[in-house]
Design an enzyme around this catalytic site. Sequence first.
Site, PDB file in Angstrom:
ATOM      1  N   SER A  17       0.870  -1.161   0.000  1.00  0.00           N
ATOM      2  CA  SER A  17       0.000   0.000   0.000  1.00  0.00           C
ATOM      3  C   SER A  17       0.916   1.222   0.000  1.00  0.00           C
ATOM      4  CB  SER A  17      -0.917  -0.026   1.214  1.00  0.00           C
ATOM      5  OG  SER A  17      -1.993   0.851   0.997  1.00  0.00           O
ATOM      6  N   GLU A  18       0.691   2.127  -0.940  1.00  0.00           N
ATOM      7  CA  GLU A  18       1.693   3.162  -1.202  1.00  0.00           C
ATOM      8  C   GLU A  18       1.873   4.162  -0.065  1.00  0.00           C
ATOM      9  OE1 GLU A  18      -1.043   2.607  -2.958  1.00  0.00           O
ATOM     10  OE2 GLU A  18      -1.952   4.448  -3.740  1.00  0.00           O
ATOM     11  N   ASN A  19       0.974   4.151   0.915  1.00  0.00           N
ATOM     12  CA  ASN A  19       1.183   5.044   2.063  1.00  0.00           C
ATOM     13  C   ASN A  19       2.252   4.509   3.018  1.00  0.00           C
ATOM     14  OD1 ASN A  19      -0.928   3.047   2.439  1.00  0.00           O
ATOM     15  ND2 ASN A  19      -1.234   3.921   4.462  1.00  0.00           N
ATOM     16  N   SER A  45       8.518   4.003  -0.568  1.00  0.00           N
ATOM     17  CA  SER A  45       7.350   3.306  -1.092  1.00  0.00           C
ATOM     18  C   SER A  45       7.252   3.481  -2.613  1.00  0.00           C
ATOM     19  CB  SER A  45       6.098   3.853  -0.417  1.00  0.00           C
ATOM     20  OG  SER A  45       4.974   3.118  -0.799  1.00  0.00           O
TER      21      SER A  45
END
Lengths: 239, 213
Positions: free
Chosen positions: B54-56, B96
Amino acid sequence: MSTPKVYNSAKEAVSDITSGSSLMSGGFGLCGIPENSIDAISDLQINGLTVISNNIGNSGRGLVALLKKDMISSAICSYVGGNPDLESRMLKDEIKVTLVPQGTFSERIRAAGLGIRAFYTPTGHGTSVALGKDEKMFDRPCILEKALHADFAIIKAEIADEYGNLYFKETARNFSPLMAMAAKTTIVEVEKLVKIGELSPDQIHLPGIFVQRIYQGSNYKNDIEFKMTKKESGDSNED
Amino acid sequence: MKTEIIDQEKLSKRDMAYEVINLIPDYASINLGIGMPTMVAEHLPKEKHVMIHSENGVLGVEGRPLESKVSATLINAGKETVSIKDGASFFDSAMSFGMIRGGHLDFAILGGMEVDINGSLANWMIPGKKVTGMGGAMDLVNGAKTVVVMMSHYSKHGDSKLVKKCSLPLTGKAVTDYIVSDQGVFKIENDRFKIIKCTRNFYDKERDNELYL
């Protein structure tokens, strides 16, 4: 011994932010946002801020407090979905919004903090993001993106020591360590402020050299935007 | 290769999630976009070993948490609370997206508004009407090794979202590999949508359409 970096309150730590300043604010949606600094800034009589933050608040909360007081004239962010206060002001041209792809946004901030002036990336090539930017062919076409600096960064960490060494919790880290590196003055609020030596060097996510001001935060809401859970049996539900 | 016919009027969202899962090999790293793609996480079989990114700032997401394990600081890119599995890791946003841009991520599964025969994707704005921002989508489509767009095949007005040329602002140029829609599974090949499998209705209606192979 308390270091000169330690401030007594949010009010004191943000008092020299003036109209027209550029301000980075950490957090993804409402996760990891510097709640106390945002509150303190919303009490200042200033405007014309350029705010650099992934979402500029969300769901009516966070930086939306500054939007509602018309303190922000320009916003640099990657995503406005979930932030109707910003989207409506943007569609009515009441605020200048520059949308930047999130990876480019992160890397421009990181670059600023680490002395890289610009870099070539394939992200955004062939889209409106590439308009007006230098293009160059490597293994594939890339566009030139420049470092993104700010006068101030307001961020939140889980634990800081009095030198400003920071430890973040889970996904609350997101943009915060990058912004701390990129701003001239970085203001950190924490769940827990400890003495120098209490954080192990191995635990430190961001060295204190990047931090100018620290204060012990209070009354955190730590809002959850979408609470999703599952039952013990494995069934899912949402509230 | 012969087109596989699906004996259903249309695929449910759940069926679509299973079709996406079929494309993903074991031990792949995958990123799931906001909306329909998050259903993939809900339907992953236990025996399938994938690392959800998840890119966060987390690799190793595992569906929803138990009430007792909910953490305000543990969310996915859709701002939903999640849990993590053994082997998970946390990191900042630059790392990320470094994972994504650096070509380390195997699959990106995103929603879409339009995909064209070159694989160009539009999914981030409708000029004058709706702006969500591109978020991480532009980085994902340029960085992930394989890009899957998961969307309904037709708009509310009945227009095909698989088009000859996108009319909306692009998220990425020639970036899509597969489309999973409620009508079937399609692969971008030789500037056409190659039908891997589709519903009977769709086959009868579109088999002679020049956009499809």
